[in-house]
Enzyme design. Sequence first.
Site, PDB file in Angstrom:
ATOM      1  CB  CYS A 172       6.740 -45.440 -25.446  1.00  0.00           C
ATOM      2  SG  CYS A 172       5.435 -46.838 -25.264  1.00  0.00           S
ATOM      3  CG  HIS A 312       7.680 -41.635 -21.484  1.00  0.00           C
ATOM      4  ND1 HIS A 312       7.100 -41.688 -22.763  1.00  0.00           N
ATOM      5  CD2 HIS A 312       7.688 -42.851 -20.851  1.00  0.00           C
ATOM      6  CE1 HIS A 312       6.753 -42.775 -23.068  1.00  0.00           C
ATOM      7  NE2 HIS A 312       7.078 -43.659 -22.010  1.00  0.00           N
ATOM      8  CD  GLU A 323       9.912 -38.802 -17.458  1.00  0.00           C
ATOM      9  OE1 GLU A 323       9.973 -37.786 -18.509  1.00  0.00           O
ATOM     10  OE2 GLU A 323       8.846 -39.300 -17.475  1.00  0.00           O
ATOM     11  CE  LYS A 344       3.205 -40.977 -22.659  1.00  0.00           C
ATOM     12  NZ  LYS A 344       4.252 -40.044 -22.678  1.00  0.00           N
ATOM     13  CG  HIS A 349       1.529 -44.470 -23.194  1.00  0.00           C
ATOM     14  ND1 HIS A 349       2.268 -43.766 -24.195  1.00  0.00           N
ATOM     15  CD2 HIS A 349       2.506 -45.318 -22.560  1.00  0.00           C
ATOM     16  CE1 HIS A 349       3.553 -44.239 -24.333  1.00  0.00           C
ATOM     17  NE2 HIS A 349       3.833 -45.105 -23.418  1.00  0.00           N
ATOM     18  CG  PHE A 409       7.802 -52.179 -23.226  1.00  0.00           C
ATOM     19  CD1 PHE A 409       7.645 -51.321 -22.237  1.00  0.00           C
ATOM     20  CD2 PHE A 409       6.828 -52.967 -23.564  1.00  0.00           C
ATOM     21  CE1 PHE A 409       6.341 -51.254 -21.442  1.00  0.00           C
ATOM     22  CE2 PHE A 409       5.557 -52.940 -22.808  1.00  0.00           C
ATOM     23  CZ  PHE A 409       5.536 -52.276 -21.686  1.00  0.00           C
TER      24      PHE A 409
END
Length: 422
Positions: A172, A312, A323, A344, A349, A409
Site C-alpha cells: 500500500c 494513510h 499512524e 479512504k 483502500h 504490509f
Amino acid sequence: MSKDRIVVTGMGLVTPLGCGVDAVWQRLLEGKSGIGINDRVDCSDLPAKIAGLVPDIRSDPSGIDIENVVSVRDRRKVDLFTVYALAAAEEALTQADWKPQDEQLRNRTGTIIATGIGGFPVITEAVHTLEQKGPRRLSPFVIPAFLANLAAGNVSIRYGFKGPIGTPVTACAAGLQAIGDAMRIIRSGEADVIVAGGTDACIDRLCIGGFSAARALSTRNDAPEQASRPFDRDRDGFVLGEGAGIVVLETLEHALARGATPLVEISGYGTSADAWHLTAGPEDGSGAARAVQACMAMAGASPDDIGYVNAHATSTHVGDRGEIAALRTVFGDAIGKLAISSTKSAIGHLLGAAGGVEAVFTALAIRTGMLPPTLNCDHPEDDFADLDFVPHEARSVDIRAALCNGFGFGGVNATVAMARLD
C-alpha cells in the site's frame, strides 16, 4: 544528485467516485461516497459484500469508458489495473501537454507506475480455466496481462517513452514510492519527465476472501457508505477499492522552459522499514515516523510549515493508531493545529493505487485551499480528542505545504511532501 525543484504538471484519476480529476474532486468535497454493494463478484458466501468499484460510463457519466481506453480486440491482452493506468495517464499527459514526437524527448521520458498486486483476477481466472478446461484453453496473453510491470509497460509502449521504467510492488506504499523514485531519477539526471503513480484492480473472490481471512475487511454490509470509518471508535476494518492515480513530474526549469503550467511542487520524500511484523506496524509508529521525518528533512520543512496531512488511515485499529503515534512523535504539541483527513473514507483502500490517488488529492488541497473531509468520523477514539480530522464536511483553509502518507504490509513506509508554488 542535483537539488532541482520537482513539480507536477499533469494529474489523472480513476476512482470509485468516478474518473477525471475535476469530477472526482467535486464529489469528494461534496462528501459523496464511492462505496457500495459489490455487484461484480459473487459475495454470497464471503463476509465482506461491499467495495469501492470504479463506475462504468453506462451507469455514471463520470465512469470509465473502457472501450475508449482499450480497443475490444486488445482488451483480452490487459487486465483492469492496466486499463485504469492507461486512462489516468492519458488525462495526466493531456493536462501536462506532454506527448513528445521527437525521439530524443521520448528517450528522456520515464514511466514509473506501481501496483500492489497487479493482475490478480487474471491469475485466479487462469487457474480456474486450467483446472476446468485444461492448458490448451489458456490465453497466450495470460502472463503479459497479469505481470505487475505491464501497466508501466503498456503506458510506455502507447506513448513511446523510452526512458527509465519501473514498478514498485510495495503493497500500500507503492504509489507513493513510485512518485518518490521518479523524483530521485529526475534529480539524478536520467530523465527529464516521468509519468508516475499507482494502479490496482483486484476486487475478486480470492482477494476478498484472503483479506477477510486476515480479518482486515469491514463487514458493515447493510450500510456500505458508512463502512470506511478512519479514526472512529466503531470502525471494523477497511473497504477494498480500486483505481489509479497518475502524475507527470519534471523539474520546474524544464516545465517553464517548455511553457507548461507547474501545479504543485514535490518538495520531499522519505521511506523506511519497520522491520517488525508482516502485516502491522509497531504501536509507537516509529517506522512511519522515520519516513515522515526523512521526508520533511528533504523538504526543509518544520512542523509549523505543514498545514495538512492526507493520512494513510485505512480504518483499522492498529493502522490508524500507529499512524497517529507517528505524527505525535514528529509534530509534538503542534499536532493539535494540524488538519488530518483520510480520503479512504470516501473511496476505500485502493492498495497499490492509494498513494497515487491520494497524492493527487493532496496536490488539489494545496491548489484549491479546500481540505477533503473524513467521512463517518462520528466518534473518534478518546485519546484522539485533541486532533482535527476534518470530520464530515470539506473545509476552506489556506495551506502552503502538506504531507501524504502510505504504509504497507511488510513494514514499508513512504511519505511525500508537497508545497504551493507562488
